[in-house]
Design an enzyme around this catalytic site. Sequence first.
Site, short mmCIF file in Angstrom:
data_model
loop_
_atom_site.label_atom_id
_atom_site.label_comp_id
_atom_site.label_asym_id
_atom_site.label_seq_id
_atom_site.Cartn_x
_atom_site.Cartn_y
_atom_site.Cartn_z
N HIS A 218 -2.94 8.65 -3.37
CA HIS A 218 -3.62 8.29 -4.67
C HIS A 218 -3.55 8.68 -5.82
CE1 HIS A 218 -7.35 5.56 -5.42
NE2 HIS A 218 -8.08 6.53 -5.48
N HIS B 81 -7.88 3.00 -13.06
CA HIS B 81 -7.73 3.62 -11.13
C HIS B 81 -8.84 4.00 -10.54
CE1 HIS B 81 -7.13 7.70 -9.59
NE2 HIS B 81 -6.09 6.95 -8.52
N SER B 82 -8.72 3.29 -9.36
CA SER B 82 -8.89 3.68 -8.37
C SER B 82 -11.32 3.09 -8.39
CB SER B 82 -9.90 5.24 -8.79
OG SER B 82 -10.25 5.63 -6.49
N TYR B 83 -11.52 3.48 -8.88
CA TYR B 83 -13.12 3.09 -9.01
C TYR B 83 -13.04 2.65 -10.27
CZ TYR B 83 -17.31 3.54 -11.73
OH TYR B 83 -18.32 3.32 -13.26
#
Length: 233
Positions: A215, A81-83
């Site tokens: 997000h 997820h994300s980073y």
Amino acid sequence: MAASAQSTYVIVHGAWGGAWQFKNTGKLLQEAGQTVYRPTLTGLGERHHLYNPSVNLTTHITDVVNTILFENLTDVILVGHSYGGMVVTGVADSLPDRIKKVIYLDAIIPEENKSAIQSLGMEESQASNSFKVNDGVIVPAWVRDTTITPRDVPHPVATFVQPLAYSAARLSNIPKTYIFTYENLRGGKEKDDFYRFYQKAKNENWKIVELEASHNPQIDKLQELVAILLEEK
């Protein structure tokens, strides 16, 4: 949810976060008969007391690699997820024979030998203006009360500026899915911070799943996210 054939998911959280963010995701997947691991990256979540200036992207990749090795996991569905997209890319590059599929959940897709900052289209000088950095960590501006838990915590800046050396060719045979979350922003999906990665995934003919959510769909669209993850088995 109805039980289905068992798969093994390893879910890697994003910046500032921890495994706690995917506790409910893991619970629902397990109720559906799946095996789930949620490693917390060094210096974050319940391991935030372990932060030191040497913690970098390699540290976080090693956290997950060692989870897979010491638990002796194979056919892993690796979710970043994300980073966490930076981390799962490095993990898949390190252990390609143990990875069944990589799922990028509204995540960074790094270019070879590029850092998270560079992959986001920023220079380090720009990043220093965008993020508040104190003593080697990026302090989350949205955290007002540091006495409550769980909560987001400062994130090691070295993980954002270390380039990721990996081989796209080595990863080319691993199936990949990109889950793009979006909200009704003025100007459309193109204004989303992760739209560039959604486009990259489309250009590389990955499977694409779109989800109208923030997000953090593990918070505001939990049931929908779990259903997508189960479809990806």
